[in-house]
Design an enzyme around this catalytic site. Structure first.
Site, PDB file in Angstrom:
ATOM      1  N   PRO A 136      -9.368  -0.544  -4.262  1.00 43.21           N
ATOM      2  CA  PRO A 136      -8.652   1.223  -4.788  1.00 43.21           C
ATOM      3  C   PRO A 136      -9.450   1.794  -5.555  1.00 43.21           C
ATOM      4  O   PRO A 136      -9.291   3.022  -4.945  1.00 43.21           O
ATOM      5  CB  PRO A 136      -7.594   1.023  -5.593  1.00 43.21           C
ATOM      6  CG  PRO A 136      -7.452  -0.305  -6.411  1.00 43.21           C
ATOM      7  CD  PRO A 136      -8.091  -1.489  -5.341  1.00 43.21           C
TER       8      PRO A 136
ATOM      9  N   GLU B 127      -2.906  -8.989 -10.114  1.00 42.67           N
ATOM     10  CA  GLU B 127      -4.297  -7.896 -10.867  1.00 42.67           C
ATOM     11  C   GLU B 127      -5.553  -7.117 -10.815  1.00 42.67           C
ATOM     12  O   GLU B 127      -6.302  -6.221 -11.343  1.00 42.67           O
ATOM     13  CB  GLU B 127      -3.834  -7.900 -12.775  1.00 42.67           C
ATOM     14  CG  GLU B 127      -2.838  -7.887 -12.926  1.00 42.67           C
ATOM     15  CD  GLU B 127      -1.816  -6.712 -12.766  1.00 42.67           C
ATOM     16  OE1 GLU B 127      -2.354  -5.588 -13.347  1.00 42.67           O
ATOM     17  OE2 GLU B 127      -1.259  -6.333 -12.797  1.00 42.67           O
TER      18      GLU B 127
ATOM     19  N   ARG C 147     -12.604  -0.189  17.047  1.00 48.85           N
ATOM     20  CA  ARG C 147     -11.897   0.912  18.278  1.00 48.85           C
ATOM     21  C   ARG C 147     -13.405   1.216  18.809  1.00 48.85           C
ATOM     22  O   ARG C 147     -13.591   2.207  19.299  1.00 48.85           O
ATOM     23  CB  ARG C 147     -11.209   1.999  18.071  1.00 48.85           C
ATOM     24  CG  ARG C 147      -9.744   1.595  17.775  1.00 48.85           C
ATOM     25  CD  ARG C 147      -8.641   2.295  17.472  1.00 48.85           C
ATOM     26  NE  ARG C 147      -9.203   4.036  18.379  1.00 48.85           N
ATOM     27  CZ  ARG C 147      -8.075   4.171  18.628  1.00 48.85           C
ATOM     28  NH1 ARG C 147      -6.821   2.998  19.639  1.00 48.85           N
ATOM     29  NH2 ARG C 147      -8.320   5.499  19.908  1.00 48.85           N
TER      30      ARG C 147
ATOM     31  N   ASP D  68     -10.821  10.474  19.992  1.00 46.90           N
ATOM     32  CA  ASP D  68     -10.149  10.831  18.304  1.00 46.90           C
ATOM     33  C   ASP D  68     -10.471  11.339  17.701  1.00 46.90           C
ATOM     34  O   ASP D  68     -10.996  12.089  17.716  1.00 46.90           O
ATOM     35  CB  ASP D  68     -10.391   8.791  17.921  1.00 46.90           C
ATOM     36  CG  ASP D  68      -9.703   8.041  18.814  1.00 46.90           C
ATOM     37  OD1 ASP D  68      -9.043   8.514  20.435  1.00 46.90           O
ATOM     38  OD2 ASP D  68      -9.659   6.682  18.843  1.00 46.90           O
TER      39      ASP D  68
END
Length: 248
Positions: free
Chosen positions: A90, A117, A155, A170
């Site tokens: 993150p 964690e 892709r 796209d």
């Protein structure tokens, strides 16, 4: 391309990787996806992959040794000189279409999925080339982000979508959102397909699609407009769009 995923939960990938475009791409040999469990690289009888954090705190942290060994193993198996090792995290760089195109240029990707964690930071410092995040939120592990990256990168590989230029239309490929798409029936619940799409005039259709792409981006993601190199036609179309919106 070879994509290796380092995960404590390899069974999570069977469904997403075993259907639709990703399955066809693997069946045709355009991509190969392998999932490796760090537990297989532990030397204790309980196959321990986590431990308490130094300095205290809640939860457990993934140990460095099993991950180091797993990465070394898949590097040797891939035997590639053009490999990129990525930590799904993150706190990493935000993943976008430009990054997907960049990663599609490598022969081998290694995606490391953290869990619990977190992951011992020596992995981030000394193993990976970069960390990637799919959004400003925290998930249980890196497995779902790894699936997202795998799908988006695949892709970009010629032939995966069938038509060689399929990905060019796209959303985000050229920095803008995609134009609206329509199919049969021509009329549904009184709603008609835009007449220009039925005209057979390819120049007019191309102009309409570009305008609709700019319009959608301006309305829903105006932050993207400033990042795109706009042509003189784009500038003219934007003027038309703004005039239509203001009634001018």
């Amino acid at each position: 391309m070879r994509i290796d995923i380092i995960s404590l939960f390899p069974e999570m990938f069977a469904g997403p990787l075993g259907h639709s475009i990703l399955k066809r791409a693997q069946d045709s040999g355009l991509i190969s996806v392998y999932v490796t469990n760090p537990r297989d690289f532990t030397y204790d009888k309980h196959h321990i992959v986590d431990d308490y954090p130094f300095g205290g705190g809640s939860g457990m942290v993934m140990k460095p040794e099993p991950v180091f060994r797993a990465v070394e193993s898949v590097i040797n198996a891939g035997n590639s000189l053009n490999c990129r090792i990525i930590l799904m995290c993150p706190g990493g760089q935000a993943f976008d279409q430009a990054k997907a195109r960049e990663l599609a240029g490598y022969e081998q990707l290694i995606l490391i999925c953290g869990h619990y964690e977190g992951i011992d930071d020596r992995i981030r410092q000394y193993v990976v080339h970069e960390a990637i995040s799919i959004g400003d939120y925290v998930l249980t592990g890196g497995e779902l982000p790894a699936m997202v990256v795998t799908d988006a990168v695949a892709r970009m590989i010629p032939g995966v979508l069938g038509a060689d230029d399929g990905a060019q239309y796209d959303s985000f490929y050229n920095g803008l959102l995609e134009y609206p798409q329509y199919t049969r029936p021509r009329e549904f619940n009184g709603w008609e397909v835009p007449e220009v799409l039925l005209s057979g005039d390819h120049a007019k259709i191309a102009r309409w699609r570009r305008k609709e792409s700019l319009k959608a981006t301006l309305e829903r993601r105006p932050d993207l407009i400033s990042k795109v190199e706009l042509s003189s036609l784009d500038q003219k179309l934007l003027q038309e769009i703004k005039a239509e919106q203001t009634g001018g």
